[in-house]
Design a protein around this motif. Structure first.
Motif, PDB file in Angstrom:
ATOM      1  N   LYS A   9      30.551  47.959  37.581  1.00 10.89           N
ATOM      2  CA  LYS A   9      31.186  46.635  37.490  1.00 10.89           C
ATOM      3  C   LYS A   9      32.669  46.753  37.129  1.00 10.89           C
ATOM      4  CE  LYS A   9      27.360  44.287  38.062  1.00 10.89           C
ATOM      5  NZ  LYS A   9      27.144  43.181  38.946  1.00 10.89           N
ATOM      6  N   ASN A  10      33.088  47.936  36.699  1.00  9.93           N
ATOM      7  CA  ASN A  10      34.473  48.150  36.277  1.00  9.93           C
ATOM      8  C   ASN A  10      35.265  48.777  37.419  1.00  9.93           C
ATOM      9  OD1 ASN A  10      36.806  48.425  34.839  1.00  9.93           O
ATOM     10  ND2 ASN A  10      36.116  50.180  33.650  1.00  9.93           N
ATOM     11  N   GLY A  11      35.417  48.032  38.483  1.00 10.37           N
ATOM     12  CA  GLY A  11      36.192  48.534  39.604  1.00 10.37           C
ATOM     13  C   GLY A  11      35.946  47.728  40.859  1.00 10.37           C
ATOM     14  N   TYR A  12      36.877  47.880  41.768  1.00  9.63           N
ATOM     15  CA  TYR A  12      36.785  47.204  43.066  1.00  9.63           C
ATOM     16  C   TYR A  12      37.137  48.192  44.164  1.00  9.63           C
ATOM     17  CZ  TYR A  12      36.565  42.711  40.736  1.00  9.63           C
ATOM     18  OH  TYR A  12      36.172  41.647  39.962  1.00  9.63           O
ATOM     19  N   MET A  13      36.528  48.013  45.317  1.00  9.73           N
ATOM     20  CA  MET A  13      36.896  48.792  46.495  1.00  9.73           C
ATOM     21  C   MET A  13      38.002  48.021  47.199  1.00  9.73           C
ATOM     22  SD  MET A  13      33.889  51.149  47.521  1.00  9.73           S
ATOM     23  CE  MET A  13      34.702  51.447  48.980  1.00  9.73           C
ATOM     24  N   LYS A  24      48.459  49.979  38.798  1.00 14.56           N
ATOM     25  CA  LYS A  24      49.766  50.008  38.128  1.00 14.56           C
ATOM     26  C   LYS A  24      50.117  48.666  37.473  1.00 14.56           C
ATOM     27  CE  LYS A  24      51.838  53.580  41.104  1.00 14.56           C
ATOM     28  NZ  LYS A  24      50.839  54.511  40.870  1.00 14.56           N
ATOM     29  N   GLY A  25      49.264  47.656  37.640  1.00 16.56           N
ATOM     30  CA  GLY A  25      49.470  46.377  36.989  1.00 16.56           C
ATOM     31  C   GLY A  25      50.394  45.428  37.724  1.00 16.56           C
ATOM     32  N   PHE A  26      50.660  45.687  39.003  1.00 15.09           N
ATOM     33  CA  PHE A  26      51.534  44.798  39.766  1.00 15.09           C
ATOM     34  C   PHE A  26      50.793  43.618  40.395  1.00 15.09           C
ATOM     35  CE2 PHE A  26      54.051  48.788  39.908  1.00 15.09           C
ATOM     36  CZ  PHE A  26      55.132  48.328  39.164  1.00 15.09           C
ATOM     37  N   ILE A  27      49.477  43.722  40.491  1.00 16.75           N
ATOM     38  CA  ILE A  27      48.647  42.582  40.897  1.00 16.75           C
ATOM     39  C   ILE A  27      47.413  42.550  40.005  1.00 16.75           C
ATOM     40  CG2 ILE A  27      49.388  42.571  43.325  1.00 16.75           C
ATOM     41  CD1 ILE A  27      46.596  43.790  44.023  1.00 16.75           C
ATOM     42  N   THR A  28      46.832  41.381  39.910  1.00 17.46           N
ATOM     43  CA  THR A  28      45.546  41.216  39.252  1.00 17.46           C
ATOM     44  C   THR A  28      44.854  40.033  39.922  1.00 17.46           C
ATOM     45  OG1 THR A  28      44.417  41.187  37.103  1.00 17.46           O
ATOM     46  CG2 THR A  28      46.297  39.684  37.376  1.00 17.46           C
ATOM     47  N   PHE A  29      43.681  39.698  39.444  1.00 18.55           N
ATOM     48  CA  PHE A  29      42.904  38.621  40.047  1.00 18.55           C
ATOM     49  C   PHE A  29      42.395  37.674  38.973  1.00 18.55           C
ATOM     50  CE2 PHE A  29      42.612  42.262  42.847  1.00 18.55           C
ATOM     51  CZ  PHE A  29      42.985  41.719  44.057  1.00 18.55           C
ATOM     52  N   TYR A  56      43.487  33.833  48.238  1.00 16.99           N
ATOM     53  CA  TYR A  56      42.059  33.829  47.916  1.00 16.99           C
ATOM     54  C   TYR A  56      41.374  35.036  48.539  1.00 16.99           C
ATOM     55  CZ  TYR A  56      37.264  32.139  47.483  1.00 16.99           C
ATOM     56  OH  TYR A  56      35.930  32.019  47.178  1.00 16.99           O
ATOM     57  N   PHE A  57      40.579  35.752  47.731  1.00 16.14           N
ATOM     58  CA  PHE A  57      39.835  36.927  48.189  1.00 16.14           C
ATOM     59  C   PHE A  57      38.343  36.614  48.124  1.00 16.14           C
ATOM     60  CE2 PHE A  57      43.931  38.591  47.512  1.00 16.14           C
ATOM     61  CZ  PHE A  57      44.031  39.765  48.239  1.00 16.14           C
ATOM     62  N   ALA A  58      37.834  36.021  49.182  1.00 16.84           N
ATOM     63  CA  ALA A  58      36.457  35.527  49.215  1.00 16.84           C
ATOM     64  C   ALA A  58      35.433  36.628  48.964  1.00 16.84           C
ATOM     65  CB  ALA A  58      36.178  34.852  50.549  1.00 16.84           C
ATOM     66  N   ARG A  59      35.712  37.839  49.429  1.00 20.76           N
ATOM     67  CA  ARG A  59      34.717  38.910  49.330  1.00 20.76           C
ATOM     68  C   ARG A  59      34.812  39.700  48.024  1.00 20.76           C
ATOM     69  NH1 ARG A  59      33.693  41.661  55.006  1.00 20.76           N
ATOM     70  NH2 ARG A  59      31.769  42.051  53.916  1.00 20.76           N
ATOM     71  N   LEU A  60      35.694  39.308  47.141  1.00 18.33           N
ATOM     72  CA  LEU A  60      35.843  39.985  45.855  1.00 18.33           C
ATOM     73  C   LEU A  60      34.653  39.613  44.969  1.00 18.33           C
ATOM     74  CD1 LEU A  60      38.116  41.735  44.489  1.00 18.33           C
ATOM     75  CD2 LEU A  60      38.827  39.631  43.374  1.00 18.33           C
ATOM     76  N   PRO A  61      33.828  40.599  44.597  1.00 16.63           N
ATOM     77  CA  PRO A  61      32.666  40.251  43.779  1.00 16.63           C
ATOM     78  C   PRO A  61      33.077  39.930  42.337  1.00 16.63           C
ATOM     79  CG  PRO A  61      32.744  42.622  44.146  1.00 16.63           C
ATOM     80  CD  PRO A  61      33.882  42.017  44.915  1.00 16.63           C
ATOM     81  N   ILE A  62      32.644  38.790  41.862  1.00 13.91           N
ATOM     82  CA  ILE A  62      32.944  38.355  40.494  1.00 13.91           C
ATOM     83  C   ILE A  62      31.626  37.940  39.842  1.00 13.91           C
ATOM     84  CG2 ILE A  62      34.152  36.692  39.033  1.00 13.91           C
ATOM     85  CD1 ILE A  62      36.217  38.251  40.418  1.00 13.91           C
ATOM     86  N   LEU A  68      34.845  40.121  32.367  1.00  9.88           N
ATOM     87  CA  LEU A  68      35.328  40.757  31.136  1.00  9.88           C
ATOM     88  C   LEU A  68      36.337  41.864  31.452  1.00  9.88           C
ATOM     89  CD1 LEU A  68      32.024  40.971  29.079  1.00  9.88           C
ATOM     90  CD2 LEU A  68      33.962  39.430  28.714  1.00  9.88           C
ATOM     91  N   TYR A  69      36.037  42.679  32.459  1.00 10.00           N
ATOM     92  CA  TYR A  69      36.970  43.744  32.844  1.00 10.00           C
ATOM     93  C   TYR A  69      38.271  43.162  33.396  1.00 10.00           C
ATOM     94  CZ  TYR A  69      33.321  47.270  32.199  1.00 10.00           C
ATOM     95  OH  TYR A  69      32.374  48.104  31.673  1.00 10.00           O
ATOM     96  N   LEU A  70      38.165  42.095  34.192  1.00  8.23           N
ATOM     97  CA  LEU A  70      39.370  41.452  34.727  1.00  8.23           C
ATOM     98  C   LEU A  70      40.208  40.832  33.609  1.00  8.23           C
ATOM     99  CD1 LEU A  70      38.266  39.718  38.042  1.00  8.23           C
ATOM    100  CD2 LEU A  70      39.985  41.516  37.760  1.00  8.23           C
ATOM    101  N   GLU A  71      39.550  40.249  32.633  1.00  4.59           N
ATOM    102  CA  GLU A  71      40.290  39.687  31.503  1.00  4.59           C
ATOM    103  C   GLU A  71      41.064  40.788  30.785  1.00  4.59           C
ATOM    104  OE1 GLU A  71      39.620  37.005  27.483  1.00  4.59           O
ATOM    105  OE2 GLU A  71      37.874  37.812  28.518  1.00  4.59           O
ATOM    106  N   TYR A  72      40.416  41.926  30.580  1.00  8.01           N
ATOM    107  CA  TYR A  72      41.105  43.057  29.958  1.00  8.01           C
ATOM    108  C   TYR A  72      42.295  43.486  30.820  1.00  8.01           C
ATOM    109  CZ  TYR A  72      42.194  47.595  28.051  1.00  8.01           C
ATOM    110  OH  TYR A  72      42.863  48.654  27.512  1.00  8.01           O
ATOM    111  N   HIS A  73      42.078  43.569  32.117  1.00  5.66           N
ATOM    112  CA  HIS A  73      43.150  43.978  33.031  1.00  5.66           C
ATOM    113  C   HIS A  73      44.322  43.007  32.964  1.00  5.66           C
ATOM    114  CE1 HIS A  73      45.253  44.537  36.897  1.00  5.66           C
ATOM    115  NE2 HIS A  73      44.939  45.808  36.707  1.00  5.66           N
ATOM    116  N   ARG A  74      44.045  41.724  32.993  1.00  5.95           N
ATOM    117  CA  ARG A  74      45.119  40.719  32.929  1.00  5.95           C
ATOM    118  C   ARG A  74      45.891  40.791  31.625  1.00  5.95           C
ATOM    119  NH1 ARG A  74      41.047  37.379  35.413  1.00  5.95           N
ATOM    120  NH2 ARG A  74      40.555  36.553  33.361  1.00  5.95           N
ATOM    121  N   ASN A  75      45.190  41.071  30.520  1.00  6.24           N
ATOM    122  CA  ASN A  75      45.825  41.056  29.204  1.00  6.24           C
ATOM    123  C   ASN A  75      46.491  42.385  28.817  1.00  6.24           C
ATOM    124  OD1 ASN A  75      45.072  38.391  28.728  1.00  6.24           O
ATOM    125  ND2 ASN A  75      43.106  38.991  27.892  1.00  6.24           N
ATOM    126  N   ASN A  76      46.035  43.496  29.414  1.00  7.66           N
ATOM    127  CA  ASN A  76      46.510  44.803  28.954  1.00  7.66           C
ATOM    128  C   ASN A  76      47.155  45.690  30.008  1.00  7.66           C
ATOM    129  OD1 ASN A  76      45.396  44.838  26.071  1.00  7.66           O
ATOM    130  ND2 ASN A  76      43.644  44.206  27.285  1.00  7.66           N
TER     131      ASN A  76
END
Length: 80
Positions: A9-13, A24-29, A56-62, A68-76
């Motif tokens: 769950k901690n990653g995306y293809m 590198k933190g230049f984009i997030t979701f 919008y990334f329709a196929r991005l599994p959320i 929780l991992y995305l929240e960490y990514h956005r904040n850190n």
């Protein structure tokens, strides 16, 4: 931690470009599958890379674990 490193769950293809930008933190979701682009990228580079804020990334599994991992990514990680 070691468990999070191997959690599927901690990653995306993503494509190599999006993967590098994400790592590198230049984009997030957002939790509703929309891309946020860092202001560290110039408008010209956003144009060159064909990046669009709020795309919008329709196929991005959320799910709850990924949120929780995305929240960490956005904040850190994300350079917001």
């Amino acid at each position: 931690n070691d468990k999070e490193k191997v959690d599927p769950k901690n990653g995306y293809m993503l494509t190599p470009l999006y993967d590098a930008l994400f790592d590198k933190g230049f984009i997030t979701f957002t939790d509703d599958k929309r891309m946020i682009i860092s202001n560290w990228l110039s408008p010209k580079n956003k144009q060159r890379l064909n990046l669009k804020d709020d795309e919008y990334f329709a196929r991005l599994p959320i799910d709850d674990a990924r949120k929780l991992y995305l929240e960490y990514h956005r904040n850190n990680i994300f350079k917001g």
